[in-house]
Design an enzyme around this catalytic site. Structure first.
Site, PDB file in Angstrom:
ATOM      1  N   ASP A  63     -24.615  29.848  28.376  1.00 40.75           N
ATOM      2  CA  ASP A  63     -25.920  30.020  28.915  1.00 40.75           C
ATOM      3  C   ASP A  63     -26.448  31.418  28.200  1.00 40.75           C
ATOM      4  OD1 ASP A  63     -28.107  29.900  31.003  1.00 40.75           O
ATOM      5  OD2 ASP A  63     -27.198  31.580  31.703  1.00 40.75           O
ATOM      6  N   ARG A 104     -33.770  31.418  23.835  1.00 44.97           N
ATOM      7  CA  ARG A 104     -34.820  30.862  24.499  1.00 44.97           C
ATOM      8  C   ARG A 104     -35.974  32.142  24.540  1.00 44.97           C
ATOM      9  NH1 ARG A 104     -32.944  29.149  29.684  1.00 44.97           N
ATOM     10  NH2 ARG A 104     -35.004  28.952  30.350  1.00 44.97           N
ATOM     11  N   HIS A 143     -28.528  31.769  46.323  1.00 42.00           N
ATOM     12  CA  HIS A 143     -28.894  32.439  45.152  1.00 42.00           C
ATOM     13  C   HIS A 143     -30.550  32.699  45.088  1.00 42.00           C
ATOM     14  CE1 HIS A 143     -29.804  33.240  40.920  1.00 42.00           C
ATOM     15  NE2 HIS A 143     -30.456  32.584  40.789  1.00 42.00           N
ATOM     16  N   LYS A 175     -24.348  29.042  36.288  1.00 39.69           N
ATOM     17  CA  LYS A 175     -23.885  30.363  36.551  1.00 39.69           C
ATOM     18  C   LYS A 175     -23.201  30.268  38.104  1.00 39.69           C
ATOM     19  CE  LYS A 175     -27.582  32.160  34.878  1.00 39.69           C
ATOM     20  NZ  LYS A 175     -28.509  32.905  34.122  1.00 39.69           N
ATOM     21  N   SER A 209     -29.792  26.322  33.422  1.00 38.93           N
ATOM     22  CA  SER A 209     -29.226  27.758  33.327  1.00 38.93           C
ATOM     23  C   SER A 209     -28.662  28.468  34.673  1.00 38.93           C
ATOM     24  CB  SER A 209     -30.582  28.866  32.653  1.00 38.93           C
ATOM     25  OG  SER A 209     -30.166  29.881  32.695  1.00 38.93           O
TER      26      SER A 209
HETATM   27  N1  URA Z   1     -33.109  32.878  35.206  1.00 47.68           N
HETATM   28  C1  URA Z   1     -31.815  32.306  34.691  1.00 47.68           C
HETATM   29  O1  URA Z   1     -30.831  32.578  34.877  1.00 47.68           O
HETATM   30  N2  URA Z   1     -32.213  31.429  33.381  1.00 47.68           N
HETATM   31  C2  URA Z   1     -33.423  30.784  33.121  1.00 47.68           C
HETATM   32  O2  URA Z   1     -33.329  30.048  32.400  1.00 47.68           O
HETATM   33  C3  URA Z   1     -34.534  31.609  33.892  1.00 47.68           C
HETATM   34  C4  URA Z   1     -34.314  32.599  34.737  1.00 47.68           C
END
Ligand code: URA
Ligand code: CA
Length: 433
Positions: free
Chosen positions: A161, A168, A82, A187, A183
């Site tokens: 999320d 946010r 990632h 994923k 976050s």
């Molecule tokens: N990318 C994400 O997936 N989540 C965040 O909180 C910030 C950047």
């Protein structure tokens, strides 16, 4: 349990228990806890932070809020990579076939998304016929057979999320390391990887602009991964200037092919070998990083990495002949050189602004509904530290618009030349395990 008590607890700097975090995430997902209470909580987290234990619990609560992908029927240790996002980051296109060629299974779920260029799927769709609309059975079959397949995001992954990130975004609480780290990791974990290699970018084109913040984010993510039973490590890499030369969808496919042939840009090649070595090592295909790197270098030299790319493309309907004849990729109508107005050394190339220039040409989406032009983008001719003569090309603009004056203006503003010699930026700033 009352939400107001939990907000107060965090506001006063105390730790929330796993049960309390579960209650919050469940309640937010099923709409029994309203946005305004979650906003107050995220602001409290912004100021008071979260312990290592709370971060892992929050991550797993978000993972459990939706579907989890089960990759158990894929043989071997599945390692996902990632990147926290950068400009012209062609690494995924190179790494998939590269590590697949040495036997590491890559089961990639990918998206389109917003940005300077398209996501991995958009880039791959520059290859005629290539598609990611395959079902789960076929996906698993292809990964077992070829060690590499890409599927579009489907199902209901980490809905908590999704809601939380959107909230946010409008409550000035994106910039919180515990919230960002959980976050991103939620994923990755929901997507089913056994092990995770993170490429945390640092510099002007990155989400984290300073090395200190990038290191802190990397550490936070690595701890979460390891605390929830997924082997995780991070490489911190430079994004003060774009990676490689190409920024744009078809242009990056071409760059990936060059790199798989061993003729790619030095920085992109080096970063792919670094990240790839960690993937191969975590997958148990090599006993040391050095051995892993040797395997990857050999896969480039003997053509097996390139062959893995051909097989991957044709297995998902793509025209693999582009590998030997990249002129068959979409081509822009116009090419313009951006000529240096003076001689000197290239000292600055503000990555995110260069990315914006590519987006103005149509290479990326400004909004969810924008159409991408797969052919257009930029190809850098110089990188930071390079000597430049007046009139020499700094980069080539590939455009389907005849008039690119506004793009040129933005580029000139963000490419700086000095009389003094400058060093190329350090590519890899460190590794965190
Ligand atoms: N990318 C994400 O997936 N989540 C965040 O909180 C910030 C950047
Ligand atoms: Ca690139």
């Amino acid at each position: 349990m009352r939400m107001v008590d939990l907000i107060e607890k965090k506001r006063d700097g105390f730790e929330l228990s796993a049960a309390e975090i579960d209650f919050i995430i469940k309640g937010y997902t099923d709409n029994s806890i309203p946005d305004y209470q979650i906003s107050a909580l995220t602001m409290a987290i912004y100021f008071k932070g979260m312990s290592e234990r709370e971060r892992a619990d929050l991550t797993m609560a978000m993972v459990k809020s939706g579907d989890q992908i089960d990759l158990a029927r894929i043989e071997g240790i599945k390692v996902d990579k990632h990147s926290t996002g950068g400009v012209g980051d062609t690494t995924t296109l190179v790494l998939g076939p590269l590590v697949a060629a040495v036997g590491v299974p890559v089961a990639k779920m990918s998206g389109r998304g917003l940005g300077h260029t398209g996501g991995t799927i958009d880039k791959l769709e520059a290859v005629k016929g290539f598609h990611v609309e395959i079902d789960n059975e076929q996906f698993i079959h292809l990964v077992n057979k070829n060690k590499l397949a890409v599927i579009g995001q489907s199902g209901n992954l980490t809905p908590a999320d999704k809601k939380l990130y959107a909230l946010r975004d409008v409550t000035a609480t994106v910039d919180s390391i515990p919230l960002i780290a959980s976050s991103i990791m939620s994923k990755k974990i929901a997507a089913g990887a056994d092990a995770i290699v993170l490429d945390v970018k640092t510099g002007a084109g990155a989400f984290m602009k300073t090395l200190e913040d990038s290191r802190e984010l990397a550490k936070a993510m690595v701890r979460i991964g390891n605390n929830v039973g997924r082997r995780t490590m991070a490489v911190i890499s430079d994004m003060s200037q774009p990676l490689g030369y190409a920024i744009g969808n078809a242009l990056e496919v071409q760059e990936a092919i060059d790199t798989l042939k061993g003729q790619g840009p030095e920085d992109l090649t080096e970063l792919c070998l670094t990240l790839g070595s960690h993937m191969v090592y975590l997958a148990g295909k090599a006993n040391t990083l050095e051995e892993a790197r040797n395997l990857l270098e050999k896969a480039i030299q003997d053509g097996s990495a390139l062959e893995a790319f051909r097989v991957f493309l044709s297995s998902q309907g793509g025209d693999a002949s582009i590998v030997d004849d990249p002129a068959r990729l979409p081509q822009a109508k116009y090419k313009y050189e951006l000529e240096a107005k003076e001689s000197g050394y290239l000292s600055e190339m503000v990555a995110d602004e260069i990315g914006t220039a590519a987006m103005l040409l149509g290479a990326g989406r400004a909004t969810k509904d924008s159409q991408i032009d797969l052919a257009v983008g930029l190809v850098l001719r110089k990188k930071i530290g390079d000597k430049v003569e007046k009139g020499e090309s700094l980069l080539t603009i590939h455009s389907n618009f005849e008039n690119v004056d506004h793009v040129k203006e933005l580029l000139y503003k963000n490419l700086k030349l000095t009389k003094n010699q400058v060093n190329a930026p350090t590519l890899v700033h460190g590794e965190i395990t």
